[in-house]
Design a protein around this motif. Structure first.
Motif, PDB file in Angstrom:
ATOM      1  N   LEU A  92       0.828  -1.209   0.000  1.00  0.00           N
ATOM      2  CA  LEU A  92       0.000   0.000   0.000  1.00  0.00           C
ATOM      3  C   LEU A  92       0.863   1.259   0.000  1.00  0.00           C
ATOM      4  N   LEU A  93       1.867   1.294   0.863  1.00  0.00           N
ATOM      5  CA  LEU A  93       2.736   2.472   0.928  1.00  0.00           C
ATOM      6  C   LEU A  93       3.527   2.659  -0.356  1.00  0.00           C
ATOM      7  N   SER A  94       3.947   1.540  -0.952  1.00  0.00           N
ATOM      8  CA  SER A  94       4.667   1.608  -2.224  1.00  0.00           C
ATOM      9  C   SER A  94       3.781   2.173  -3.327  1.00  0.00           C
ATOM     10  N   GLU A  95       2.545   1.673  -3.408  1.00  0.00           N
ATOM     11  CA  GLU A  95       1.618   2.141  -4.439  1.00  0.00           C
ATOM     12  C   GLU A  95       1.231   3.603  -4.244  1.00  0.00           C
ATOM     13  N   LEU A  96       1.103   4.026  -2.996  1.00  0.00           N
ATOM     14  CA  LEU A  96       0.723   5.414  -2.718  1.00  0.00           C
ATOM     15  C   LEU A  96       1.914   6.363  -2.749  1.00  0.00           C
ATOM     16  N   GLY A  97       3.126   5.810  -2.728  1.00  0.00           N
ATOM     17  CA  GLY A  97       4.310   6.667  -2.672  1.00  0.00           C
ATOM     18  C   GLY A  97       4.368   7.458  -1.398  1.00  0.00           C
ATOM     19  N   ALA A  98       4.005   6.799  -0.300  1.00  0.00           N
ATOM     20  CA  ALA A  98       3.904   7.493   0.993  1.00  0.00           C
ATOM     21  C   ALA A  98       4.709   6.739   2.051  1.00  0.00           C
ATOM     22  N   THR A  99       4.821   7.343   3.200  1.00  0.00           N
ATOM     23  CA  THR A  99       5.422   6.691   4.355  1.00  0.00           C
ATOM     24  C   THR A  99       4.326   6.471   5.383  1.00  0.00           C
ATOM     25  N   GLY A 100       4.539   5.488   6.240  1.00  0.00           N
ATOM     26  CA  GLY A 100       3.526   5.219   7.251  1.00  0.00           C
ATOM     27  C   GLY A 100       3.964   4.125   8.196  1.00  0.00           C
TER      28      GLY A 100
END
Length: 103
Positions: A92-100
């Motif tokens: 999910l984080l990879s697809e969104l290009g986000a950190t979490g």
């Protein structure tokens, strides 16, 4: 021939002796695919998956402060998917290009 029978078992006869050859131009790739899927469905219906579908509940996403977003039913969705939560989080984080992180 024995190796083919060992690898493919009861569908080896289809692989070894097709009714027509590809070179004849009579049997297309789609024809061959339909034929082999029909044989598999007939002889090994338990492997074909059937009409079993996973229906996922929608994600509950809320804002936390001005910069953070919380995915409140994340673990339940991972359980429904039968996937490890760390793997789903990484995807999910990879697809969104986000950190979490999971708190």
């Amino acid at each position: 021939d024995d190796q083919i029978k060992e690898m493919f078992g009861d569908i080896a006869d289809v692989i070894e002796k097709p009714k027509t050859t590809w070179a004849d131009g009579e049997m297309t790739y789609d024809d061959m695919l339909s034929r082999i899927m029909g044989i598999l469905r007939e002889r090994h219906s338990e492997l074909m998956g059937g009409s079993k579908r996973i229906v996922l509940r929608p994600p509950h996403v809320t804002r936390e402060g001005s910069k953070k977003t919380a995915f409140t039913n994340f673990m339940e969705i991972c359980k429904d998917l039968r996937r490890d939560h760390e793997h789903v989080l990484a995807y999910l984080l990879s697809e969104l290009g986000a950190t979490g992180s999971i708190d």
